[in-house]
Design a protein around this motif. Structure first.
Motif, PDB file in Angstrom:
ATOM      1  N   THR A 141     -21.177 -30.251 -19.926  1.00 13.20           N
ATOM      2  CA  THR A 141     -21.146 -30.719 -18.604  1.00 13.20           C
ATOM      3  C   THR A 141     -19.974 -30.324 -17.992  1.00 13.20           C
ATOM      4  N   ALA A 142     -18.497 -30.418 -18.801  1.00 11.53           N
ATOM      5  CA  ALA A 142     -17.517 -29.969 -18.315  1.00 11.53           C
ATOM      6  C   ALA A 142     -17.311 -28.433 -18.166  1.00 11.53           C
ATOM      7  N   ARG A 143     -18.026 -27.654 -18.991  1.00 10.64           N
ATOM      8  CA  ARG A 143     -18.040 -26.046 -18.913  1.00 10.64           C
ATOM      9  C   ARG A 143     -18.746 -25.774 -17.669  1.00 10.64           C
ATOM     10  N   THR A 144     -19.857 -26.589 -17.600  1.00  9.17           N
ATOM     11  CA  THR A 144     -20.504 -26.268 -16.452  1.00  9.17           C
ATOM     12  C   THR A 144     -19.996 -26.634 -15.114  1.00  9.17           C
ATOM     13  N   ALA A 145     -19.163 -27.375 -14.944  1.00  2.00           N
ATOM     14  CA  ALA A 145     -18.380 -27.584 -13.622  1.00  2.00           C
ATOM     15  C   ALA A 145     -17.553 -26.824 -13.612  1.00  2.00           C
ATOM     16  N   LEU A 146     -17.123 -25.683 -14.531  1.00  2.00           N
ATOM     17  CA  LEU A 146     -16.076 -24.541 -14.302  1.00  2.00           C
ATOM     18  C   LEU A 146     -16.739 -23.450 -13.589  1.00  2.00           C
ATOM     19  N   THR A 147     -18.052 -23.738 -13.207  1.00  2.00           N
ATOM     20  CA  THR A 147     -18.640 -22.532 -12.358  1.00  2.00           C
ATOM     21  C   THR A 147     -18.614 -22.918 -11.094  1.00  2.00           C
ATOM     22  N   THR A 148     -18.016 -24.061 -10.628  1.00  2.00           N
ATOM     23  CA  THR A 148     -17.826 -24.562  -9.228  1.00  2.00           C
ATOM     24  C   THR A 148     -16.614 -23.877  -8.852  1.00  2.00           C
ATOM     25  N   PHE A 149     -16.450 -24.071  -7.333  1.00  2.00           N
ATOM     26  CA  PHE A 149     -15.146 -23.532  -6.892  1.00  2.00           C
ATOM     27  C   PHE A 149     -13.929 -24.476  -6.964  1.00  2.00           C
ATOM     28  N   PRO A 150     -12.987 -24.197  -7.507  1.00  2.00           N
ATOM     29  CA  PRO A 150     -11.680 -25.209  -7.729  1.00  2.00           C
ATOM     30  C   PRO A 150     -10.941 -25.405  -6.718  1.00  2.00           C
ATOM     31  N   LEU A 151     -10.170 -26.488  -6.666  1.00  2.00           N
ATOM     32  CA  LEU A 151      -9.199 -26.945  -5.762  1.00  2.00           C
ATOM     33  C   LEU A 151      -7.890 -27.083  -6.354  1.00  2.00           C
ATOM     34  N   VAL A 152      -6.681 -26.763  -5.944  1.00  2.00           N
ATOM     35  CA  VAL A 152      -5.395 -26.943  -6.416  1.00  2.00           C
ATOM     36  C   VAL A 152      -4.685 -27.973  -5.687  1.00  2.00           C
ATOM     37  N   THR A 153      -3.796 -28.748  -6.466  1.00  2.00           N
ATOM     38  CA  THR A 153      -2.772 -29.587  -5.821  1.00  2.00           C
ATOM     39  C   THR A 153      -1.631 -29.207  -6.918  1.00  2.00           C
ATOM     40  N   GLY A 154      -0.628 -28.276  -6.217  1.00  2.00           N
ATOM     41  CA  GLY A 154       0.515 -28.082  -6.645  1.00  2.00           C
ATOM     42  C   GLY A 154       0.350 -27.344  -8.311  1.00  2.00           C
ATOM     43  N   GLY A 155       0.471 -28.270  -9.342  1.00  2.00           N
ATOM     44  CA  GLY A 155       0.682 -27.504 -10.621  1.00  2.00           C
ATOM     45  C   GLY A 155      -0.802 -28.026 -11.440  1.00  2.00           C
ATOM     46  N   TYR A 156      -1.907 -28.401 -10.729  1.00  2.00           N
ATOM     47  CA  TYR A 156      -2.905 -28.625 -11.290  1.00  2.00           C
ATOM     48  C   TYR A 156      -4.305 -28.185 -10.506  1.00  2.00           C
ATOM     49  N   VAL A 157      -5.197 -27.731 -11.323  1.00  2.00           N
ATOM     50  CA  VAL A 157      -6.487 -26.924 -10.710  1.00  2.00           C
ATOM     51  C   VAL A 157      -7.695 -27.988 -11.198  1.00  2.00           C
ATOM     52  N   HIS A 158      -8.508 -28.223 -10.128  1.00  2.00           N
ATOM     53  CA  HIS A 158      -9.564 -29.163 -10.460  1.00  2.00           C
ATOM     54  C   HIS A 158     -11.044 -28.609 -10.308  1.00  2.00           C
ATOM     55  N   TRP A 159     -11.830 -29.087 -11.001  1.00  2.00           N
ATOM     56  CA  TRP A 159     -13.354 -28.488 -10.795  1.00  2.00           C
ATOM     57  C   TRP A 159     -13.887 -30.010 -10.653  1.00  2.00           C
ATOM     58  N   ILE A 160     -14.980 -29.977  -9.680  1.00  2.00           N
ATOM     59  CA  ILE A 160     -15.557 -31.221  -9.314  1.00  2.00           C
ATOM     60  C   ILE A 160     -16.939 -31.327 -10.033  1.00  2.00           C
ATOM     61  N   GLY A 161     -17.299 -32.315 -10.892  1.00  2.00           N
ATOM     62  CA  GLY A 161     -18.589 -32.594 -11.485  1.00  2.00           C
ATOM     63  C   GLY A 161     -19.211 -33.723 -10.731  1.00  2.00           C
ATOM     64  N   GLU A 162     -20.203 -34.131 -11.368  1.00  2.00           N
ATOM     65  CA  GLU A 162     -21.084 -35.064 -10.569  1.00  2.00           C
ATOM     66  C   GLU A 162     -20.392 -36.459 -10.612  1.00  2.00           C
ATOM     67  N   THR A 163     -19.945 -36.692 -11.853  1.00  2.00           N
ATOM     68  CA  THR A 163     -19.295 -38.143 -12.029  1.00  2.00           C
ATOM     69  C   THR A 163     -17.917 -37.983 -12.660  1.00  2.00           C
ATOM     70  N   PHE A 164     -17.352 -36.800 -12.678  1.00  2.00           N
ATOM     71  CA  PHE A 164     -15.777 -36.630 -13.146  1.00  2.00           C
ATOM     72  C   PHE A 164     -15.238 -35.457 -12.404  1.00  2.00           C
ATOM     73  N   VAL A 165     -13.971 -35.286 -12.727  1.00  2.00           N
ATOM     74  CA  VAL A 165     -13.057 -34.312 -12.201  1.00  2.00           C
ATOM     75  C   VAL A 165     -12.426 -33.658 -13.325  1.00  2.00           C
ATOM     76  N   LEU A 166     -12.686 -32.339 -13.607  1.00  2.00           N
ATOM     77  CA  LEU A 166     -12.076 -31.761 -14.662  1.00  2.00           C
ATOM     78  C   LEU A 166     -10.790 -30.983 -14.216  1.00  2.00           C
ATOM     79  N   THR A 167      -9.578 -31.581 -14.938  1.00  2.00           N
ATOM     80  CA  THR A 167      -8.232 -31.055 -14.241  1.00  2.00           C
ATOM     81  C   THR A 167      -7.504 -30.160 -15.430  1.00  2.00           C
ATOM     82  N   LEU A 168      -7.037 -29.090 -15.014  1.00  2.00           N
ATOM     83  CA  LEU A 168      -6.266 -28.270 -15.904  1.00  2.00           C
ATOM     84  C   LEU A 168      -4.939 -28.382 -15.413  1.00  2.00           C
TER      85      LEU A 168
END
Length: 384
Positions: free
Chosen positions: A214-241
């Motif tokens: 499910t987390a790797r599937t979220a990586l196929t969406t368009f990410p958002l950046v907040t400073g030093g973090y990259v976020h991918w939005i899942g259905e029930t979670f946010v995957l943050t790098l």
């Protein structure tokens, strides 16, 4: 050779050169006495827009120029700067605009990125843009400082440049570019590509097969950046790098019922505008480091719909484009007709509207690209 002037030395009979030298020394001593301490000058310059510093202040004197060029000043000026929004026609069939809120008033100016393609990501004043002659060549550009640097070739064909995101690591003062789209964009990736600007000569790859599907599937969406973090939005979670540690964290969403959600970067954190009922919206904020969500505020769309009846037929026609003043001013428009924009202070209810440039030769509505951006003095090649 000293040019003689009768009014100089008329009463003293002293040589003109001596009088001039004495005068210059006196003026120099007066200037020295009037001069503010460097720390006060530093703090004054911190509060000026980057454009003013570039065009005016760095030309005042050598001392100011050296101060402004120092990494210490650039970093502190960046942290003190006000962020805005770049608005570009999606296909660049028109002029780009930069909007910023300063002292409660909108400041709108033309924006020139120097390239034919639209900006897809911005971080600390640096933007990532493909070359107009070769879309497979990517440049990191500071449009204000007119500087750019080319990135190493990406290992496979690039179709969507929105997948490339810039992030800043404050601990090391490094910038990194992240891309999670593999050769097969619709399939969950097995690795992501990362590049440290000025350090890596080739793209590195980070394995993500240890993440849940499910987390790797979220990586196929368009990410958002907040400073030093990259976020991918899942259905029930946010995957943050984390760009610093290059590791992932999966953070749960706040307990919200199913409904409209719009995720927007808000300075260093992530925000979501949530439809709690027909005319009320809730704003939640996520701490990018801890993943903790906080209910920030609620605001009402009724004043907006009442004032702009000709634009907004109902609450479903409102779209949210980005934050001008953090936690205060939200830019809104309509889903189909984005040329008319509204800056809505969700705390005070104050409304300011503005229109983007029109093209008389083309009456069709344009689709615009909105990117959070902050003009900065960040240098790519060690100087102005």
């Amino acid at each position: 050779m000293v040019r003689e002037r009768k009014y100089l030395g008329a009463e003293t009979n002293a040589p003109v050169s001596i009088i001039c030298n004495c005068c210059c020394k006196r003026c120099a001593r007066k200037r020295q006495r009037r001069c503010l301490p460097p720390e006060i000058i530093f703090n004054i310059l911190l509060h000026l827009p980057a454009l003013v510093i570039r065009d005016v202040m760095r030309h005042v004197c050598r001392e100011w120029n050296l101060m402004i060029r120092s990494p210490y000043f650039i970093h502190h000026h960046l942290r003190n700067s006000i962020g805005g929004i770049i608005i570009q026609p999606l296909f660049l069939a028109g002029k780009s605009t930069y909007v910023v809120m300063r002292r409660g008033c909108l400041e709108i100016s033309e924006f020139d990125c120097g390239f034919a393609y639209a900006i897809r990501t911005s971080c600390n004043g640096l933007t990532l843009i493909p070359d107009s002659r070769d879309i497979y060549t990517l440049y990191v550009i500071n449009p204000l400082m007119k500087q750019r640097t080319a990135l190493p070739p990406f290992p496979h064909t690039v179709d969507i440049h929105s997948e490339f995101k810039l992030a800043f690591v404050e601990a090391s003062m490094e910038y990194k570019v992240v891309n999670a789209r593999g050769p097969k964009p619709l399939n969950p990736p097995k690795q992501i590509a990362m590049l440290t600007i000025g350090v890596d000569r080739v793209w590195r790859h980070i394995d993500v097969q240890h993440l849940p599907l499910t987390a790797r599937t979220a990586l196929t969406t368009f990410p958002l950046v907040t400073g030093g973090y990259v976020h991918w939005i899942g259905e029930t979670f946010v995957l943050t790098l984390s760009a610093e540690t290059e590791t992932f964290c999966e953070f749960p969403m706040p307990q919200l019922e199913r409904g409209f959600r719009k995720f927007l970067p808000m300075d260093g954190n992530l925000s979501v505008v949530y439809c709690s009922n027909e005319l009320s919206r809730d704003v939640w904020e996520m701490d990018s480091e801890t993943g903790e969500w906080t209910m920030l505020l609620s605001f009402d769309l009724k004043p907006l719909l009442h004032r702009f009846k000709d634009l907004f037929s109902n609450e479903k026609s409102v779209t949210y484009l980005g934050w001008l003043a953090v936690r205060e001013v939200l830019v809104l428009s309509t889903i189909c007709f984005q040329r008319h924009c509204i800056a809505y202070n969700v705390k005070t209810g104050e409304i300011q509207s503005f229109e983007l440039g029109t093209d008389c030769s083309n009456t069709k509505p344009k689709v615009y690209n909105f990117v959070a951006h902050k003009n900065s003095l960040v240098c790519l090649e060690g100087g102005f």
